[in-house]
Motif scaffolding. Sequence first.
Motif, PDB file in Angstrom:
ATOM      1  N   ARG A   1       0.553  -1.159  -0.312  1.00 32.52           N
ATOM      2  CA  ARG A   1       0.224  -0.230  -0.469  1.00 32.52           C
ATOM      3  C   ARG A   1       0.545   1.466  -0.397  1.00 32.52           C
ATOM      4  NH1 ARG A   1      -4.707  -2.303   4.698  1.00 32.52           N
ATOM      5  NH2 ARG A   1      -5.877  -3.130   2.940  1.00 32.52           N
ATOM      6  N   GLU A   2       1.643   1.138   0.664  1.00 30.21           N
ATOM      7  CA  GLU A   2       3.266   2.028   0.712  1.00 30.21           C
ATOM      8  C   GLU A   2       3.290   2.550  -0.776  1.00 30.21           C
ATOM      9  OE1 GLU A   2       4.340   5.625   2.520  1.00 30.21           O
ATOM     10  OE2 GLU A   2       3.264   4.277   3.152  1.00 30.21           O
ATOM     11  N   CYS A   3       3.666   1.541  -1.131  1.00 28.45           N
ATOM     12  CA  CYS A   3       4.731   1.525  -2.502  1.00 28.45           C
ATOM     13  C   CYS A   3       3.434   2.096  -3.280  1.00 28.45           C
ATOM     14  CB  CYS A   3       5.059  -0.009  -3.300  1.00 28.45           C
ATOM     15  SG  CYS A   3       5.795   0.360  -4.265  1.00 28.45           S
ATOM     16  N   GLN A   4       2.176   1.888  -3.703  1.00 31.17           N
ATOM     17  CA  GLN A   4       1.198   2.581  -4.429  1.00 31.17           C
ATOM     18  C   GLN A   4       0.894   3.818  -4.342  1.00 31.17           C
ATOM     19  OE1 GLN A   4      -1.731  -0.334  -4.053  1.00 31.17           O
ATOM     20  NE2 GLN A   4      -1.090  -1.514  -5.394  1.00 31.17           N
ATOM     21  N   HIS A   5       1.285   4.263  -2.310  1.00 32.60           N
ATOM     22  CA  HIS A   5       0.592   5.691  -2.376  1.00 32.60           C
ATOM     23  C   HIS A   5       2.510   6.483  -3.311  1.00 32.60           C
ATOM     24  CE1 HIS A   5       0.168   9.261   0.045  1.00 32.60           C
ATOM     25  NE2 HIS A   5       1.448   9.378  -0.222  1.00 32.60           N
ATOM     26  N   GLN A   6       3.123   6.030  -2.694  1.00 38.05           N
ATOM     27  CA  GLN A   6       4.164   6.777  -3.475  1.00 38.05           C
ATOM     28  C   GLN A   6       4.506   7.228  -5.124  1.00 38.05           C
ATOM     29  OE1 GLN A   6       6.691   8.143  -1.414  1.00 38.05           O
ATOM     30  NE2 GLN A   6       6.365   7.395   0.589  1.00 38.05           N
ATOM     31  N   PHE A   7       3.890   6.092  -5.445  1.00 38.05           N
ATOM     32  CA  PHE A   7       3.952   5.700  -6.786  1.00 38.05           C
ATOM     33  C   PHE A   7       2.510   6.380  -7.723  1.00 38.05           C
ATOM     34  CE2 PHE A   7       7.908   3.490  -5.704  1.00 38.05           C
ATOM     35  CZ  PHE A   7       9.093   4.716  -6.341  1.00 38.05           C
ATOM     36  N   ARG A   8       1.989   7.145  -7.459  1.00 43.03           N
ATOM     37  CA  ARG A   8       0.609   6.973  -7.617  1.00 43.03           C
ATOM     38  C   ARG A   8       0.125   8.184  -8.724  1.00 43.03           C
ATOM     39  NH1 ARG A   8       1.667  10.755  -3.776  1.00 43.03           N
ATOM     40  NH2 ARG A   8       1.219  11.944  -2.822  1.00 43.03           N
ATOM     41  N   ASN A   9       1.580   8.581  -8.379  1.00 37.21           N
ATOM     42  CA  ASN A   9       1.398  10.156  -9.703  1.00 37.21           C
ATOM     43  C   ASN A   9       2.468   9.937 -11.230  1.00 37.21           C
ATOM     44  OD1 ASN A   9      -0.471  11.282  -8.852  1.00 37.21           O
ATOM     45  ND2 ASN A   9       1.360  12.039  -7.426  1.00 37.21           N
ATOM     46  N   ARG A  10       3.250   8.438 -10.874  1.00 37.26           N
ATOM     47  CA  ARG A  10       4.138   7.839 -11.751  1.00 37.26           C
ATOM     48  C   ARG A  10       3.756   6.996 -12.464  1.00 37.26           C
ATOM     49  NH1 ARG A  10      10.247   8.659 -10.054  1.00 37.26           N
ATOM     50  NH2 ARG A  10       9.940  10.760  -8.747  1.00 37.26           N
ATOM     51  N   ARG A  11       4.165   7.050 -13.454  1.00 40.17           N
ATOM     52  CA  ARG A  11       4.210   6.221 -14.791  1.00 40.17           C
ATOM     53  C   ARG A  11       3.676   4.920 -14.435  1.00 40.17           C
ATOM     54  NH1 ARG A  11       8.619   8.600 -19.280  1.00 40.17           N
ATOM     55  NH2 ARG A  11       7.237  10.148 -19.734  1.00 40.17           N
ATOM     56  N   TRP A  12       4.809   3.996 -13.969  1.00 40.63           N
ATOM     57  CA  TRP A  12       4.800   3.027 -13.149  1.00 40.63           C
ATOM     58  C   TRP A  12       4.544   3.276 -11.387  1.00 40.63           C
ATOM     59  CZ3 TRP A  12       7.432   0.563  -7.981  1.00 40.63           C
ATOM     60  CH2 TRP A  12       6.993  -0.129  -8.329  1.00 40.63           C
TER      61      TRP A  12
ATOM     62  N   LYS B   1      10.853   4.030  19.897  1.00 41.23           N
ATOM     63  CA  LYS B   1       9.513   4.139  18.962  1.00 41.23           C
ATOM     64  C   LYS B   1       9.395   4.047  17.645  1.00 41.23           C
ATOM     65  CE  LYS B   1       4.174   5.340  18.232  1.00 41.23           C
ATOM     66  NZ  LYS B   1       3.112   6.300  19.026  1.00 41.23           N
ATOM     67  N   MET B   2       8.550   2.809  16.234  1.00 41.37           N
ATOM     68  CA  MET B   2       9.129   3.746  15.428  1.00 41.37           C
ATOM     69  C   MET B   2       8.323   4.843  14.897  1.00 41.37           C
ATOM     70  SD  MET B   2       8.348  -0.349  14.104  1.00 41.37           S
ATOM     71  CE  MET B   2       6.730  -0.242  14.926  1.00 41.37           C
ATOM     72  N   PRO B   3       8.990   5.622  14.316  1.00 41.55           N
ATOM     73  CA  PRO B   3       8.642   6.231  13.079  1.00 41.55           C
ATOM     74  C   PRO B   3       7.105   5.784  12.167  1.00 41.55           C
ATOM     75  CG  PRO B   3       9.954   5.700  12.040  1.00 41.55           C
ATOM     76  CD  PRO B   3       9.969   4.444  13.184  1.00 41.55           C
ATOM     77  N   SER B   4       6.253   7.187  11.962  1.00 42.76           N
ATOM     78  CA  SER B   4       4.988   6.455  11.292  1.00 42.76           C
ATOM     79  C   SER B   4       5.515   5.773   9.603  1.00 42.76           C
ATOM     80  CB  SER B   4       4.216   7.558  10.824  1.00 42.76           C
ATOM     81  OG  SER B   4       5.258   8.071   9.781  1.00 42.76           O
ATOM     82  N   PHE B   5       5.097   4.637   9.410  1.00 46.18           N
ATOM     83  CA  PHE B   5       5.607   3.849   8.273  1.00 46.18           C
ATOM     84  C   PHE B   5       5.162   5.427   7.001  1.00 46.18           C
ATOM     85  CE2 PHE B   5       5.071   0.721   4.909  1.00 46.18           C
ATOM     86  CZ  PHE B   5       6.395   0.170   5.647  1.00 46.18           C
ATOM     87  N   ARG B   6       4.433   5.717   7.174  1.00 47.83           N
ATOM     88  CA  ARG B   6       4.662   6.886   6.547  1.00 47.83           C
ATOM     89  C   ARG B   6       5.834   7.308   5.527  1.00 47.83           C
ATOM     90  NH1 ARG B   6       0.045   9.007   2.939  1.00 47.83           N
ATOM     91  NH2 ARG B   6       0.347   6.655   2.544  1.00 47.83           N
ATOM     92  N   GLU B   7       6.956   8.057   6.966  1.00 51.77           N
ATOM     93  CA  GLU B   7       7.878   8.215   7.078  1.00 51.77           C
ATOM     94  C   GLU B   7       9.346   7.414   6.459  1.00 51.77           C
ATOM     95  OE1 GLU B   7       9.426  10.398  11.190  1.00 51.77           O
ATOM     96  OE2 GLU B   7       6.694   9.729  11.318  1.00 51.77           O
ATOM     97  N   ILE B   8       8.827   5.813   6.786  1.00 48.21           N
ATOM     98  CA  ILE B   8       9.905   4.903   6.679  1.00 48.21           C
ATOM     99  C   ILE B   8       9.379   5.367   5.004  1.00 48.21           C
ATOM    100  CG2 ILE B   8      10.060   2.821   6.139  1.00 48.21           C
ATOM    101  CD1 ILE B   8       9.090   2.873   9.119  1.00 48.21           C
ATOM    102  N   GLY B   9       8.611   5.229   4.644  1.00 44.42           N
ATOM    103  CA  GLY B   9       8.270   5.160   3.442  1.00 44.42           C
ATOM    104  C   GLY B   9       8.925   6.263   1.734  1.00 44.42           C
ATOM    105  N   ASN B  10       8.625   7.746   2.530  1.00 44.59           N
ATOM    106  CA  ASN B  10       9.683   8.867   2.504  1.00 44.59           C
ATOM    107  C   ASN B  10      10.899   8.792   1.928  1.00 44.59           C
ATOM    108  OD1 ASN B  10       6.854  10.051   1.843  1.00 44.59           O
ATOM    109  ND2 ASN B  10       7.245  10.818   3.989  1.00 44.59           N
ATOM    110  N   HIS B  11      11.759   8.330   3.177  1.00 42.22           N
ATOM    111  CA  HIS B  11      12.830   7.874   3.443  1.00 42.22           C
ATOM    112  C   HIS B  11      13.184   7.268   2.436  1.00 42.22           C
ATOM    113  CE1 HIS B  11      16.621   7.289   4.704  1.00 42.22           C
ATOM    114  NE2 HIS B  11      16.569   5.667   4.762  1.00 42.22           N
ATOM    115  N   LEU B  12      12.635   6.190   2.078  1.00 40.54           N
ATOM    116  CA  LEU B  12      13.255   4.387   0.924  1.00 40.54           C
ATOM    117  C   LEU B  12      12.822   5.962  -0.553  1.00 40.54           C
ATOM    118  CD1 LEU B  12      11.961   1.832   2.934  1.00 40.54           C
ATOM    119  CD2 LEU B  12      14.789   2.295   1.997  1.00 40.54           C
TER     120      LEU B  12
END
Length: 353
Positions: free
Chosen positions: A70-81, A227-238
Amino acid sequence: MEMRPLLVAICLLFVTPITGSFWTVGSQVVMDPMVVCKKTRRLRGKLADICRKEPSLLKEISKGVQVGTRECQHQFRNRRWNCTTVKRSLRKILLRDTRETGYVNAITAAGVTYAVTRACTMGDLVECSCDKRTSSGYKLNKKKNKNIEKMTEGEWEWGGCGDNINFGFKKSRDFMDAPFKKRSDIRTLVKLHNNDAGRLAVRNFMRTECKCHGLSGSCTVRTCWRKMPSFREIGNHLKESFDGAAKVIPSNDGHNFITEGTTIKPPSRFDLIYSEESQDFCISNYETGSLGTQGRQCNSTSQGVEGCELLCCGRGYDTKIIKEKVNCQCRFKWCCEVTCKSCLEKKTINTCR
């Protein structure tokens, strides 16, 4: 092309070493983790142990893959892939070794680490608990982790229960890396590196949280935990690592890799790498797994990756105006009700040709 909320794709983990474990619902590729474990007669070591002895852990691993997808799809939602999980596309993409494959592997490893760690903290796994390490254990790790923030001044002590990242890190590695450990081809080396980069993106961005104690909340003493960061922060970093990923080639010894260009800085453990150039994903191509961008919505006023010029690959776009019902003229009535009228609102839709 978005992923439906189904039992999720551990196919991301085992495209090559384990076959015959796929099943489909509609056009989506999904995998039941129990299917993987039915093949334990082929598996050895830690992966086989998880399958045989830790069924509750498998459920958390499945959740982790779903979180990562789900995070992958959020991060690349506006890209060709756009990180689609459509069957023929996903398999083709994962059989290559591009930037996109690297991100999928990293975010999946991060998702598994995250889900297992959270399950420990919540008490959902009998194999682990939250982290009850003392301050001395924290200070030992602090020397190795430059991203741990400085403690604020004042008296404090370790208490409560932090996130057990070490357990989540280990189980993610055991489950995802075990089938590849004895192989040293460039694709395996790249996959294992990106898996580890994903896990490190969780561990190295953990933060310290504190609860104040004292008269009238004076915070004279604080109890702190990790404590872990939010997973959105992890997705942004990657995603930042994806944009700066380095291309690598096999080294002379055949057991490692080096950057393709001699002037390029060698990647660290936290960086993403790849060994094959990506396609442009403009046109549908069955052989490469590209679905193309025809029919994708774009933004005609943006110059970014979601803009019609880039997303549509210069082919142009079609525009239509639709009317949508929206809530309007909302009012609050005492007490406690909100009433709204229904209005028609015009909306412009641009789609790639």
